[in-house]
Design a protein around this motif. Structure first.
Motif, PDB file in Angstrom:
ATOM      1  N   ALA A   1      -0.458   1.960  -1.452  1.00  0.00           N
ATOM      2  CA  ALA A   1      -0.644   0.557  -1.073  1.00  0.00           C
ATOM      3  C   ALA A   1      -1.397  -0.203  -2.157  1.00  0.00           C
ATOM      4  CB  ALA A   1      -1.392   0.478   0.259  1.00  0.00           C
ATOM      5  N   ALA A   2      -2.380   0.452  -2.777  1.00  0.00           N
ATOM      6  CA  ALA A   2      -3.138  -0.192  -3.850  1.00  0.00           C
ATOM      7  C   ALA A   2      -2.252  -0.431  -5.071  1.00  0.00           C
ATOM      8  CB  ALA A   2      -4.330   0.682  -4.232  1.00  0.00           C
ATOM      9  N   ARG A   3      -1.391   0.511  -5.373  1.00  0.00           N
ATOM     10  CA  ARG A   3      -0.526   0.375  -6.539  1.00  0.00           C
ATOM     11  C   ARG A   3       0.526  -0.714  -6.351  1.00  0.00           C
ATOM     12  NH1 ARG A   3       3.334   4.043  -6.919  1.00  0.00           N
ATOM     13  NH2 ARG A   3       2.048   5.514  -5.752  1.00  0.00           N
ATOM     14  N   HIS A   4       1.060  -0.807  -5.140  1.00  0.00           N
ATOM     15  CA  HIS A   4       2.111  -1.796  -4.865  1.00  0.00           C
ATOM     16  C   HIS A   4       1.563  -3.118  -4.338  1.00  0.00           C
ATOM     17  CE1 HIS A   4       5.395   1.007  -5.519  1.00  0.00           C
ATOM     18  NE2 HIS A   4       4.847   1.889  -4.682  1.00  0.00           N
TER      19      HIS A   4
ATOM     20  N   ALA B   1       4.973   2.300   2.431  1.00  0.00           N
ATOM     21  CA  ALA B   1       5.664   3.013   3.506  1.00  0.00           C
ATOM     22  C   ALA B   1       7.023   3.510   3.038  1.00  0.00           C
ATOM     23  CB  ALA B   1       5.810   2.098   4.725  1.00  0.00           C
ATOM     24  N   GLU B   2       7.751   2.697   2.269  1.00  0.00           N
ATOM     25  CA  GLU B   2       9.054   3.106   1.754  1.00  0.00           C
ATOM     26  C   GLU B   2       8.914   4.285   0.791  1.00  0.00           C
ATOM     27  OE1 GLU B   2      10.715  -0.351  -0.027  1.00  0.00           O
ATOM     28  OE2 GLU B   2      11.192  -1.336   1.894  1.00  0.00           O
ATOM     29  N   GLU B   3       7.919   4.231  -0.078  1.00  0.00           N
ATOM     30  CA  GLU B   3       7.715   5.310  -1.052  1.00  0.00           C
ATOM     31  C   GLU B   3       7.379   6.625  -0.368  1.00  0.00           C
ATOM     32  OE1 GLU B   3       4.193   6.413  -4.123  1.00  0.00           O
ATOM     33  OE2 GLU B   3       5.209   4.503  -4.551  1.00  0.00           O
ATOM     34  N   LEU B   4       6.575   6.570   0.675  1.00  0.00           N
ATOM     35  CA  LEU B   4       6.094   7.781   1.346  1.00  0.00           C
ATOM     36  C   LEU B   4       6.962   8.199   2.522  1.00  0.00           C
ATOM     37  CD1 LEU B   4       2.298   6.855   1.318  1.00  0.00           C
ATOM     38  CD2 LEU B   4       3.459   8.460  -0.208  1.00  0.00           C
ATOM     39  N   SER B   5       8.012   7.427   2.795  1.00  0.00           N
ATOM     40  CA  SER B   5       8.909   7.706   3.934  1.00  0.00           C
ATOM     41  C   SER B   5       8.133   7.711   5.252  1.00  0.00           C
ATOM     42  CB  SER B   5       9.639   9.041   3.736  1.00  0.00           C
ATOM     43  OG  SER B   5      10.441   9.011   2.574  1.00  0.00           O
ATOM     44  N   LEU B   6       7.258   6.709   5.424  1.00  0.00           N
ATOM     45  CA  LEU B   6       6.486   6.534   6.652  1.00  0.00           C
ATOM     46  C   LEU B   6       6.744   5.128   7.190  1.00  0.00           C
ATOM     47  CD1 LEU B   6       3.048   8.014   5.483  1.00  0.00           C
ATOM     48  CD2 LEU B   6       4.707   9.138   6.978  1.00  0.00           C
ATOM     49  N   THR B   7       6.342   4.899   8.425  1.00  0.00           N
ATOM     50  CA  THR B   7       6.428   3.542   8.974  1.00  0.00           C
ATOM     51  C   THR B   7       5.250   2.713   8.457  1.00  0.00           C
ATOM     52  OG1 THR B   7       5.121   4.056  10.935  1.00  0.00           O
ATOM     53  CG2 THR B   7       7.506   4.461  11.065  1.00  0.00           C
TER      54      THR B   7
ATOM     55  N   GLY C   1       3.339   0.911  10.254  1.00  0.00           N
ATOM     56  CA  GLY C   1       2.228   1.126  11.176  1.00  0.00           C
ATOM     57  C   GLY C   1       1.450   2.385  10.839  1.00  0.00           C
ATOM     58  N   ALA C   2       2.166   3.450  10.446  1.00  0.00           N
ATOM     59  CA  ALA C   2       1.492   4.706  10.101  1.00  0.00           C
ATOM     60  C   ALA C   2       0.629   4.529   8.856  1.00  0.00           C
ATOM     61  CB  ALA C   2       2.523   5.807   9.877  1.00  0.00           C
ATOM     62  N   VAL C   3       1.146   3.821   7.860  1.00  0.00           N
ATOM     63  CA  VAL C   3       0.374   3.594   6.638  1.00  0.00           C
ATOM     64  C   VAL C   3      -0.866   2.758   6.946  1.00  0.00           C
ATOM     65  CG1 VAL C   3       0.387   2.478   4.361  1.00  0.00           C
ATOM     66  CG2 VAL C   3       2.365   3.821   5.112  1.00  0.00           C
ATOM     67  N   SER C   4      -0.701   1.712   7.758  1.00  0.00           N
ATOM     68  CA  SER C   4      -1.843   0.855   8.116  1.00  0.00           C
ATOM     69  C   SER C   4      -2.909   1.650   8.847  1.00  0.00           C
ATOM     70  CB  SER C   4      -1.362  -0.316   8.972  1.00  0.00           C
ATOM     71  OG  SER C   4      -0.503  -1.161   8.236  1.00  0.00           O
ATOM     72  N   ARG C   5      -2.491   2.510   9.767  1.00  0.00           N
ATOM     73  CA  ARG C   5      -3.474   3.321  10.520  1.00  0.00           C
ATOM     74  C   ARG C   5      -4.220   4.262   9.583  1.00  0.00           C
ATOM     75  NH1 ARG C   5       0.656   3.347  14.307  1.00  0.00           N
ATOM     76  NH2 ARG C   5       1.423   5.369  13.592  1.00  0.00           N
ATOM     77  N   GLN C   6      -3.514   4.891   8.640  1.00  0.00           N
ATOM     78  CA  GLN C   6      -4.172   5.809   7.716  1.00  0.00           C
ATOM     79  C   GLN C   6      -5.203   5.076   6.860  1.00  0.00           C
ATOM     80  OE1 GLN C   6      -4.064   9.045   7.519  1.00  0.00           O
ATOM     81  NE2 GLN C   6      -2.454   9.357   9.055  1.00  0.00           N
ATOM     82  N   ILE C   7      -4.879   3.854   6.443  1.00  0.00           N
ATOM     83  CA  ILE C   7      -5.822   3.078   5.623  1.00  0.00           C
ATOM     84  C   ILE C   7      -7.043   2.671   6.452  1.00  0.00           C
ATOM     85  CG2 ILE C   7      -6.134   0.917   4.360  1.00  0.00           C
ATOM     86  CD1 ILE C   7      -3.219   1.185   3.438  1.00  0.00           C
TER      87      ILE C   7
END
Length: 308
Positions: A17-20, A27-33, A35-41
């Protein structure tokens, strides 16, 4: 201490997320939703106790703490990924086994079916160049080498002794007689094994006469036909041209068939074969499987087992 560290997935989500500057692209790069990326952050921010991003006009902007954290963990994640790829690559490629061409064709290959059956997931690639095996000693993980077992960069284990036999056609032995003293083999027309100069210590002819006390000068002065490879020495013996000095494993088939007979009343024990494992491969599961199998079949191939 490890329990206090953030998870790899949380760090990966933050770094992407920081790089992009975008949760969507991360989410596209990591094949996640998203929402999942936001929760992890969010979980990462909670565990660190500080805010890593702020939203400015629908875009993610790193805070000062977030920018510093991204600079620090980016190289660490790349090193972790590189280390993981290296381990995967080591186990994906074949096990590199170094062995002399003669040993490979006459001893190893006839027994390889049992290894393939016992360890179907282990692929083996053979390296057979003598210069590579004994001079540069590169390009193989584990070798089956002739010598004294003291090679630099390798851990060696005795596999089996080397038994040299003098063989010829029955007709030639009838004409020249059986030799009781190994030195008396010179009364036969000699088929001399002559590998390259840098590998002269591997000459079966030199080993035989050196073992019985002849000097290098005396051995070099012996008359006879000369051949670089065991196979040519064997072929010449089968054609009745002379007597060949070869490892027993290499002529066992011809002796059993009666095409060749032993010209000397006793064989000559001279040196041994060792399993030499490169230090960096000691403990590798595939190497251990290979050694266990080798030791088992070598024990079964000894004369006491073959006669049973």
């Amino acid at each position: 201490m490890s329990k206090r560290l953030p998870s790899i997935i949380a760090l990966s989500c933050f770094e992407a997320a920081a790089r992009h500057s975008s949760v969507t692209q991360a989410a596209e790069e990591l094949s996640l939703t998203q929402g999942a990326v936001s929760r992890q952050i969010r979980n990462l921010e909670d565990s660190l106790g500080c805010q890593l991003f702020r939203r400015v006009k629908q875009r993610l902007v790193l805070t000062d703490s977030g920018a510093q954290y991204a600079r620090d963990i980016g190289p660490l994640l790349e090193r972790l990924a590189a280390a993981t790829r290296e381990v995967q690559r080591d186990h994906a490629r074949p096990l590199l086994v170094g062995a002399e061409p003669s040993f490979t064709t006459r001893w190893l290959l006839p027994r390889m079916e049992s290894f393939a059956s016992s360890y179907p997931d282990v692929e083996v690639e053979f390296a057979n160049d003598l210069q590579q095996l004994y001079v540069t000693q590169e390009g193989f993980d584990v070798g089956i080498l002739y010598g004294e077992g003291n090679w630099r960069d390798f851990e060696s284990t005795l596999l089996m002794p080397c038994e040299l036999v003098a063989v010829c056609t029955p007709a030639l032995r009838e004409r020249c007689g059986v030799v009781d003293d190994h030195r008396d083999l010179v009364r036969y027309p000699l088929l001399y094994h002559t590998p390259r100069a840098s590998l002269s210590h591997l000459s079966s002819t030199w080993l035989w006469f050196n073992e019985v006390g002849m000097s290098d000068k005396q051995i070099a002065a012996l008359s006879g036909q000369r051949f670089e490879h065991f196979q040519f020495v064997l072929d010449a013996a089968l054609h009745g041209i002379g007597v060949a000095i070869l490892p027993r494993y290499f002529v066992l088939q011809e002796l059993t068939q009666g095409r060749l007979v032993e010209a000397a009343s006793e064989p000559l024990l001279c040196g041994a074969y060792y399993v030499a494992v490169r230090h960096s491969r000691v403990g590798d599961s595939r190497v251990l499987a290979w050694i266990d199998w080798l030791m088992s079949v070598a024990e079964k191939s000894l004369p006491s087992h073959e006669s049973q």
